[in-house]
Design a protein around this motif. Structure first.
Motif: not given
Length: 115
Positions: A25-52
């Motif tokens: 799957a390709m698309g957009v993924w996010a890393a969310r900081n539960a303490v600050t509420g910050s969200v880091f967003v990125a796109a990838s041709m392989n979203v699961e691989g990018a998260i890993n």
């Protein structure tokens, strides 16, 4: 190309082969900081691989985004959640270049999540 549809009486080996033939799957993924509420967003041709990869780099203290790395060190792994935000649908044309579509989808989600 059809989405994954297994024959009704496939062997486990056949099911595994069919699964492995599916493109990631390709698309957009996010890393969310539960303490600050910050969200880091990125796109990838392989979203699961990018998260890993992001998790791996963060655990090694070698992520290429210094702001994300700093927050990870400060708040710890338990306060981060990684999600697939949106995915692109594959087209029938195997030569289609998805880079522009991914860039547009990323810009849309960056704007959406910034507000």
């Amino acid at each position: 190309m059809d989405t994954f549809s297994a024959p009704s009486r496939s062997s486990p080996r056949e099911l595994k082969r069919l699964y492995k033939e599916q493109p990631p799957a390709m698309g957009v993924w996010a890393a969310r900081n539960a303490v600050t509420g910050s969200v880091f967003v990125a796109a990838s041709m392989n979203v699961e691989g990018a998260i890993n990869r992001a998790r791996f780099e963060l655990r090694l203290n070698q992520h290429r985004n210094p702001h994300l790395m700093q927050e990870w060190r400060m708040h710890g792994a338990d306060n981060f959640h990684f999600d697939v935000v949106d995915t692109l649908k594959r087209r029938d044309d195997p030569a289609y270049d998805y880079r522009d579509d991914l860039a547009a989808l990323l810009a849309l989600w960056q704007e959406e999540l910034a507000s």
